[in-house]
Write a protein that holds these residues in place. Structure first.
Motif, PDB file in Angstrom:
ATOM      1  N   GLU A   1     -43.022 -11.851  35.544  1.00 34.84           N
ATOM      2  CA  GLU A   1     -43.152 -12.760  33.881  1.00 34.84           C
ATOM      3  C   GLU A   1     -42.050 -13.704  34.036  1.00 34.84           C
ATOM      4  O   GLU A   1     -42.164 -14.250  33.162  1.00 34.84           O
ATOM      5  N   GLN A   2     -41.259 -13.345  35.096  1.00 36.70           N
ATOM      6  CA  GLN A   2     -39.875 -14.113  34.817  1.00 36.70           C
ATOM      7  C   GLN A   2     -39.777 -14.469  36.271  1.00 36.70           C
ATOM      8  O   GLN A   2     -39.175 -15.886  35.992  1.00 36.70           O
ATOM      9  N   LEU A   3     -40.509 -14.314  36.733  1.00 39.14           N
ATOM     10  CA  LEU A   3     -39.994 -14.986  38.159  1.00 39.14           C
ATOM     11  C   LEU A   3     -40.462 -16.799  38.094  1.00 39.14           C
ATOM     12  O   LEU A   3     -39.666 -17.586  38.595  1.00 39.14           O
ATOM     13  N   ALA A   4     -41.386 -17.201  37.618  1.00 43.40           N
ATOM     14  CA  ALA A   4     -41.484 -18.546  37.889  1.00 43.40           C
ATOM     15  C   ALA A   4     -40.587 -19.302  36.561  1.00 43.40           C
ATOM     16  O   ALA A   4     -39.420 -20.674  37.230  1.00 43.40           O
ATOM     17  N   VAL A   5     -40.291 -19.061  35.772  1.00 43.86           N
ATOM     18  CA  VAL A   5     -38.794 -19.558  35.033  1.00 43.86           C
ATOM     19  C   VAL A   5     -38.132 -19.107  35.815  1.00 43.86           C
ATOM     20  O   VAL A   5     -37.042 -20.010  35.655  1.00 43.86           O
ATOM     21  N   PHE A   6     -37.515 -17.922  35.844  1.00 39.79           N
ATOM     22  CA  PHE A   6     -35.967 -17.845  37.231  1.00 39.79           C
ATOM     23  C   PHE A   6     -36.721 -18.971  37.939  1.00 39.79           C
ATOM     24  O   PHE A   6     -35.210 -20.024  38.731  1.00 39.79           O
ATOM     25  N   THR A   7     -37.444 -18.897  39.172  1.00 42.30           N
ATOM     26  CA  THR A   7     -37.348 -20.147  39.968  1.00 42.30           C
ATOM     27  C   THR A   7     -36.475 -21.095  39.887  1.00 42.30           C
ATOM     28  O   THR A   7     -36.141 -21.744  40.446  1.00 42.30           O
ATOM     29  N   ALA A   8     -37.542 -21.706  38.191  1.00 43.28           N
ATOM     30  CA  ALA A   8     -36.704 -23.334  38.476  1.00 43.28           C
ATOM     31  C   ALA A   8     -35.940 -23.122  37.890  1.00 43.28           C
ATOM     32  O   ALA A   8     -34.907 -24.144  38.343  1.00 43.28           O
ATOM     33  N   GLU A   9     -35.061 -22.055  36.756  1.00 34.36           N
ATOM     34  CA  GLU A   9     -33.609 -22.217  36.956  1.00 34.36           C
ATOM     35  C   GLU A   9     -33.046 -22.134  38.013  1.00 34.36           C
ATOM     36  O   GLU A   9     -31.757 -22.858  37.833  1.00 34.36           O
ATOM     37  N   PHE A  10     -33.133 -21.297  38.969  1.00 30.65           N
ATOM     38  CA  PHE A  10     -32.539 -21.197  40.032  1.00 30.65           C
ATOM     39  C   PHE A  10     -32.162 -22.209  40.850  1.00 30.65           C
ATOM     40  O   PHE A  10     -30.831 -23.205  41.575  1.00 30.65           O
ATOM     41  N   ALA A  11     -33.189 -23.270  41.356  1.00 36.91           N
ATOM     42  CA  ALA A  11     -32.984 -24.550  42.023  1.00 36.91           C
ATOM     43  C   ALA A  11     -32.249 -25.370  41.061  1.00 36.91           C
ATOM     44  O   ALA A  11     -30.844 -26.162  41.751  1.00 36.91           O
ATOM     45  N   ASN A  12     -32.283 -25.449  40.044  1.00 34.36           N
ATOM     46  CA  ASN A  12     -31.032 -26.145  39.139  1.00 34.36           C
ATOM     47  C   ASN A  12     -29.597 -25.655  39.311  1.00 34.36           C
ATOM     48  O   ASN A  12     -29.177 -26.290  39.327  1.00 34.36           O
ATOM     49  N   LEU A  13     -29.442 -24.368  39.531  1.00 37.94           N
ATOM     50  CA  LEU A  13     -27.839 -23.948  39.133  1.00 37.94           C
ATOM     51  C   LEU A  13     -27.837 -24.384  40.766  1.00 37.94           C
ATOM     52  O   LEU A  13     -26.277 -24.410  41.119  1.00 37.94           O
ATOM     53  N   THR A  14     -27.941 -23.706  41.813  1.00 40.07           N
ATOM     54  CA  THR A  14     -27.751 -24.361  43.032  1.00 40.07           C
ATOM     55  C   THR A  14     -28.428 -25.336  43.083  1.00 40.07           C
ATOM     56  O   THR A  14     -28.488 -25.739  44.779  1.00 40.07           O
ATOM     57  N   ARG A  15     -28.750 -26.608  42.804  1.00 41.86           N
ATOM     58  CA  ARG A  15     -29.207 -27.718  43.404  1.00 41.86           C
ATOM     59  C   ARG A  15     -29.332 -27.894  44.475  1.00 41.86           C
ATOM     60  O   ARG A  15     -29.824 -28.732  45.540  1.00 41.86           O
ATOM     61  N   GLY A  16     -30.982 -27.361  44.561  1.00 38.11           N
ATOM     62  CA  GLY A  16     -31.902 -26.670  45.642  1.00 38.11           C
ATOM     63  C   GLY A  16     -31.049 -26.090  47.212  1.00 38.11           C
ATOM     64  O   GLY A  16     -31.944 -26.643  47.783  1.00 38.11           O
ATOM     65  N   GLN A  17     -30.309 -25.996  46.517  1.00 36.80           N
ATOM     66  CA  GLN A  17     -29.710 -25.217  48.098  1.00 36.80           C
ATOM     67  C   GLN A  17     -29.428 -23.613  48.249  1.00 36.80           C
ATOM     68  O   GLN A  17     -29.346 -23.643  49.379  1.00 36.80           O
ATOM     69  N   GLY A  18     -30.139 -23.322  47.619  1.00 34.86           N
ATOM     70  CA  GLY A  18     -29.992 -21.164  47.157  1.00 34.86           C
ATOM     71  C   GLY A  18     -31.832 -21.336  48.016  1.00 34.86           C
ATOM     72  O   GLY A  18     -32.222 -22.061  48.275  1.00 34.86           O
TER      73      GLY A  18
END
Length: 198
Positions: free
Chosen positions: A172-189
């Motif tokens: 249930e956390q995957l979608a929200v984490f995916t969005a934040e992960f993209a922001n934190l890594t500026r799309g590089q992760g």
């Protein structure tokens, strides 16, 4: 909805002069279950009967009692309370009075069920395994956010670019984490959903 136990729990009762001692514990896999059963079995007892269930895998053992009168009723007690990742051992010291097959089923299944009813339980959260590649410059920031999503690092390897993690994360956390992960890594992760860890 399934549950597992918070900690090891025990229960004892006497049925027609036979003493029954029950231990139940949370386990992660077959090896955990075998270790738990070995640690709590009593070689001096008449029977050490057990069952465990982890996801779709399960085993049970009658340890010399008539087939189907001990291990299977213990497994049914586990399943009857919607439990998973649980091992139950029922140790019997024979007291001289035979219980008969029906009596054995009731004794083993009933003792296991009473022990499990008394145990503190927690709801199991469905998890998924996620592969995660992060540069060294983003590593500390991403790592600081993992716990907030219930993510646990289960494997970590490094290369010239950064770190590769395998994470177990609530679905249930995957979608929200995916969005934040993209922001934190500026799309590089990079994130890849791998498998269901169960």
């Amino acid at each position: 909805m399934t549950y597992t136990l918070v900690a090891t729990v025990s229960f004892q009762e006497e049925i027609r002069k036979s003493r029954f001692a029950v231990w139940a514990a949370p386990v992660q896999n077959a090896q955990d279950a075998a270790a738990f059963i070995a640690a709590h079995s009593d070689p001096a007892a008449t029977h050490n009967c057990w069952a465990w269930k982890v996801g779709q895998a399960y085993r049970f053992n009658d340890d010399g009692e008539p087939t189907g009168t001990a291990g299977k009723p213990i497994l049914q007690a586990i399943e009857g309370q919607q439990l998973d990742e649980v091992a139950v051992l029922v140790v019997r010291w024979f007291g001289g009075i035979k219980l008969g097959t029906g009596g054995l089923v009731r004794a083993y299944g009933g003792a296991a069920a009473q022990c499990l009813r008394a145990a503190e339980k927690i709801e199991q959260v469905e998890k998924t395994r996620v592969g995660c590649a992060v540069s060294f410059s983003d590593m500390a920031l991403v790592q600081s956010r993992l716990a907030g999503y219930g993510a646990v690092v289960v494997a970590e390897t490094f290369n010239a670019q950064g770190v590769n993690w395998q994470l177990d994360m609530p679905v249930e956390q995957l979608a929200v984490f995916t969005a934040e992960f993209a922001n934190l890594t500026r799309g590089q992760g990079r994130l890849d959903v791998m498998t269901d860890p169960s």
